[in-house]
Design a protein around this motif. Sequence first.
Motif, PDB file in Angstrom:
ATOM      1  N   SER A 179       0.842  -1.205   0.000  1.00  0.00           N
ATOM      2  CA  SER A 179       0.000   0.000   0.000  1.00  0.00           C
ATOM      3  C   SER A 179       0.868   1.243   0.000  1.00  0.00           C
ATOM      4  CB  SER A 179      -0.899   0.067   1.231  1.00  0.00           C
ATOM      5  OG  SER A 179      -1.492  -1.152   1.436  1.00  0.00           O
ATOM      6  N   SER A 180       1.955   1.187   0.801  1.00  0.00           N
ATOM      7  CA  SER A 180       2.784   2.389   0.849  1.00  0.00           C
ATOM      8  C   SER A 180       3.551   2.567  -0.464  1.00  0.00           C
ATOM      9  CB  SER A 180       3.671   2.403   2.097  1.00  0.00           C
ATOM     10  OG  SER A 180       4.937   1.928   1.802  1.00  0.00           O
ATOM     11  N   LEU A 181       3.922   1.450  -1.117  1.00  0.00           N
ATOM     12  CA  LEU A 181       4.576   1.560  -2.429  1.00  0.00           C
ATOM     13  C   LEU A 181       3.619   2.186  -3.446  1.00  0.00           C
ATOM     14  CD1 LEU A 181       6.528  -1.816  -2.988  1.00  0.00           C
ATOM     15  CD2 LEU A 181       7.492   0.471  -2.770  1.00  0.00           C
ATOM     16  N   PHE A 182       2.370   1.715  -3.417  1.00  0.00           N
ATOM     17  CA  PHE A 182       1.363   2.252  -4.349  1.00  0.00           C
ATOM     18  C   PHE A 182       1.163   3.746  -4.131  1.00  0.00           C
ATOM     19  CE2 PHE A 182      -0.273  -2.190  -4.851  1.00  0.00           C
ATOM     20  CZ  PHE A 182      -0.120  -2.240  -6.220  1.00  0.00           C
ATOM     21  N   LEU A 221       6.371   6.671  -8.371  1.00  0.00           N
ATOM     22  CA  LEU A 221       6.557   5.265  -8.746  1.00  0.00           C
ATOM     23  C   LEU A 221       5.274   4.655  -9.301  1.00  0.00           C
ATOM     24  CD1 LEU A 221       8.662   3.738  -5.803  1.00  0.00           C
ATOM     25  CD2 LEU A 221       9.473   4.697  -7.962  1.00  0.00           C
ATOM     26  N   LEU A 222       5.466   3.836 -10.327  1.00  0.00           N
ATOM     27  CA  LEU A 222       4.370   3.010 -10.818  1.00  0.00           C
ATOM     28  C   LEU A 222       4.629   1.602 -10.285  1.00  0.00           C
ATOM     29  CD1 LEU A 222       3.861   3.707 -14.609  1.00  0.00           C
ATOM     30  CD2 LEU A 222       2.084   3.574 -12.855  1.00  0.00           C
ATOM     31  N   VAL A 223       3.641   0.999  -9.654  1.00  0.00           N
ATOM     32  CA  VAL A 223       3.870  -0.309  -9.042  1.00  0.00           C
ATOM     33  C   VAL A 223       2.799  -1.290  -9.500  1.00  0.00           C
ATOM     34  CG1 VAL A 223       4.049  -1.555  -6.850  1.00  0.00           C
ATOM     35  CG2 VAL A 223       4.891   0.788  -7.004  1.00  0.00           C
ATOM     36  N   GLU A 251      14.324   6.837  -6.275  1.00  0.00           N
ATOM     37  CA  GLU A 251      13.008   6.639  -5.653  1.00  0.00           C
ATOM     38  C   GLU A 251      12.786   5.152  -5.335  1.00  0.00           C
ATOM     39  OE1 GLU A 251      10.234   8.434  -4.796  1.00  0.00           O
ATOM     40  OE2 GLU A 251      11.480  10.232  -4.917  1.00  0.00           O
ATOM     41  N   ILE A 252      13.175   4.324  -6.300  1.00  0.00           N
ATOM     42  CA  ILE A 252      12.995   2.875  -6.100  1.00  0.00           C
ATOM     43  C   ILE A 252      13.861   2.420  -4.931  1.00  0.00           C
ATOM     44  CG2 ILE A 252      13.313   0.581  -7.135  1.00  0.00           C
ATOM     45  CD1 ILE A 252      12.653   1.793  -9.843  1.00  0.00           C
ATOM     46  N   LEU A 297      12.583   0.766  -1.453  1.00  0.00           N
ATOM     47  CA  LEU A 297      12.965  -0.584  -1.033  1.00  0.00           C
ATOM     48  C   LEU A 297      13.693  -0.587   0.305  1.00  0.00           C
ATOM     49  CD1 LEU A 297      14.011  -2.306  -4.368  1.00  0.00           C
ATOM     50  CD2 LEU A 297      11.856  -2.462  -3.123  1.00  0.00           C
ATOM     51  N   SER A 298      14.456   0.473   0.586  1.00  0.00           N
ATOM     52  CA  SER A 298      15.121   0.470   1.902  1.00  0.00           C
ATOM     53  C   SER A 298      14.079   0.614   3.003  1.00  0.00           C
ATOM     54  CB  SER A 298      16.236   1.511   2.009  1.00  0.00           C
ATOM     55  OG  SER A 298      15.884   2.686   1.370  1.00  0.00           O
TER      56      SER A 298
END
Length: 348
Positions: free
Chosen positions: A290-293, A298-300, A326-327, A331-332
Amino acid sequence: MFCIFESGEKELIQLKNVEKIYQTENGSVHALNDVSLEINEGEIFGIIGYSGAGKSTLIRLINLLEKPTSGTISIGDRQLTDLSDRQLREERRTIGMIFQHFNLLWSRTVAENIAFPLELTKIKKKQKEKRIADLIRMVGLEGKESAYPSQLSGGQKQRVGIARALANNPRVLLCDEATSALDPKTTDSILSLLLEINKSLGLTIVLITHEMSVIQKICSKVAVLDKGKIVEEGAVNDVFAHPKQPITQEFVGAHAANKVKHSGDTLAISDWTRVRIRSVDARLIQRHLSSLFGREHLLVRVLETYAVQDGSAEETIVAIQGPAEEIDSALSGVKSDGLETEVIHAYV
Ligand SMILES: Nc1ncnc2c1ncn2[C@@H]1O[C@H](COP(=O)(O)OP(=O)(O)OP(=O)(O)O)[C@@H](O)[C@H]1O
Ligand SMILES: [Mg+2]
């Protein structure tokens, strides 16, 4: 961390320095070269390799259908290489086997196919009928007792194969490319059935395949066979996360590429960074997705989510597009929460 087998595992199958050389009219074929393996009781052990690697030869040695040219094979406390032919025949009853093309008897019904191995024993008629009914229920073929193999789907035929292989209560089930003739959905249903049987009966399963996805779905350990030699071996999660040999990297890479293909993604794969995220806690993965989206640049896309090793962990493969920094920063964030991440393919 993801290994489901605790200490106290009991070794069941052992191959020590096994060689197999076939003598043919055109000379000798060195099919297996110094193969040593240990398979524990109750384990689902996968062996992966390309065509001609020696997989079927290996499984036929465990099944006692072939004798090694040298080396020893034991199951439990019995050294197979020491047994007489009669003892071998008896021992073979404790080993079931299923095949890519099912090997059913076409002129017999489902129930009669399953009855076949029981006919070689002294079991009473009543007991036999009960056993067949139990087996049919176990593999989910109720109502198909009187059908002929030609009237069944591929998945149903393999269910008959499994029931027949289990008829004599074997300790070991050998599967030689048992899902290779099936579509992906049917493959999954057969793998689930094998997992269920492994859990409920404590049956040891040795599974041979050329597909990493099959290994990942149900095996806890894997050995990679290349030109008759075991070149890599270990817990499936370790081998997946850190494949050492080029051939293993090929299998793992092809597996990841297939996932992208199956996702119906029409965008060029090279535009996306693919990342495998793994955790024992599925909700934690969801939270991070959810946080990535939610990240602005970023497109996920989620390509696939599945349980590995019968639910002891969950993995999600995501494709991410956006600026490299950003990626990395996204990821970190995932990593700092204790989730395991692995970039399968980075766009450069
Ligand atoms: N009965 C036999 N006689 C002679 N050579 C054989 C025999 N069985 C297998 N071989 C040879 O041994 C090698 C290993 O064969 P095997 O069938 O074990 O490979 P495999 O990994 O199962 O391949 P596939 O994925 O195509 O089923 C091959 O070179 C094959 O030609
Ligand atoms: Mg084979």
